[in-house]
Design an enzyme around this catalytic site. Sequence first.
Site, short mmCIF file in Angstrom:
data_model
loop_
_atom_site.label_atom_id
_atom_site.label_comp_id
_atom_site.label_asym_id
_atom_site.label_seq_id
_atom_site.Cartn_x
_atom_site.Cartn_y
_atom_site.Cartn_z
N THR A 28 2.52 5.33 4.78
CA THR A 28 3.19 6.32 4.33
C THR A 28 3.11 7.23 5.14
O THR A 28 4.05 8.47 5.08
CB THR A 28 2.52 6.77 2.73
OG1 THR A 28 2.63 5.77 2.03
CG2 THR A 28 3.12 8.00 2.25
N THR A 107 -2.37 3.61 3.47
CA THR A 107 -3.79 3.82 2.94
C THR A 107 -4.35 2.62 2.16
O THR A 107 -5.31 2.61 1.50
CB THR A 107 -3.63 5.19 2.06
OG1 THR A 107 -2.73 5.07 0.97
CG2 THR A 107 -3.57 6.50 2.89
N ASP A 108 -3.24 1.78 1.67
CA ASP A 108 -3.48 0.87 0.71
C ASP A 108 -4.54 -0.31 1.32
O ASP A 108 -5.42 -0.67 0.58
CB ASP A 108 -2.21 0.10 0.45
CG ASP A 108 -1.55 0.87 -0.46
OD1 ASP A 108 -1.78 1.77 -1.05
OD2 ASP A 108 -0.18 0.22 -0.88
#
Length: 344
Positions: A28, A107-108
């Site tokens: 992101t 970030t996942d």
Amino acid sequence: MRKFLLILLLCVGGFAKPNVYILATGGTIAGVAKSNTDKEYKAGTIGVEQLISAVPEIKNLANVKGEQFINIPSTNMNPEIWLNLAKKINTLLNRDDVDGIVVTHGTDTMEETAYFLNLTIKSKKPVVLVGAMRPATAMSADGVLNLYNAVGVASDKNSFARGVMVVMNNEIHQARDVTKTNTSDVATFKSLNFGKIGSVNYAKVEFTSEFNKKHTINSDFDIMKLDKLPQVDIIYAYAGDSDKFIKTAIDSGSKGIILAGMGNGNPSKIVWDALAKASKNAIAVVRSSRVGSGSTSQNSVINDKKFNFITADNLNPQKARVLLMLALSKTQNTNEIQKIFDTH
Ligand code: SIN
């Protein structure tokens, strides 16, 4: 004259900026939406040069070089990419002209990549993972300050020998403990067992705690000659579950199973029986917990010794999987694997 030159050289050396290498992998932080308020966006879109040019101030902290390693949403991260990334970072950190690494990342799965690197990088030089919860085009995008702070941490001499770190939202976390706790909040990363190891405020770094599990140069792993990791699957426990996913994991070639167990890493009776059978058939079984924090204690409700089960200490299931893949690349002996879990 010679004395003057020596003093001059020492001064220039003393004030020379560190060389920080930025490896961009997508996420992101490199995401783009149609407008600054659009919830829909595409992660892993803009390139490393654009990321760097959005924060020209980082040039005051370090001599920065960028390389686009890959450009993906981190949901598509996988063990092959981890191996290549670790090899790349090890090669870079062997160079005298590289003082620290920043990896931009979605970030996942950031916590999994960070822990994998924590176990496989053979250097004391700082390696920092950073991302953003809002795409680069969003109103109040968080990636810009996060990247500035990450370069600040990678440039700081106090960052040496702390293992791989995650820098998000002014906090510094050690890779082993950090986890994503909220789907959308910028303060999503927390270290649920031990807390953050420091803070970073506009690149001013302050460490507040030490971390003492084995990592980087002290870890048991060397991946430089590895091309593949063994298949390890996670089985999530829930009320009324069955053994069907364990059967599927084994039929599809699993060499290890992580139980994301209830409470203290506990399975239902039917899952317990299936795991005992798997363990008898030389599949490594690790009990971890779906709870999110706390450690899975050995030989409490379950007699792990009797069933040859391994316990995950306070690693969450996704981190236990990373460690078991690496452990199985060295040994199949469950006592040795348990020792690895107790120390890493
Ligand atoms: C991703 O992990 O690539 C998407 C989510 C994010 O970066 O925050």
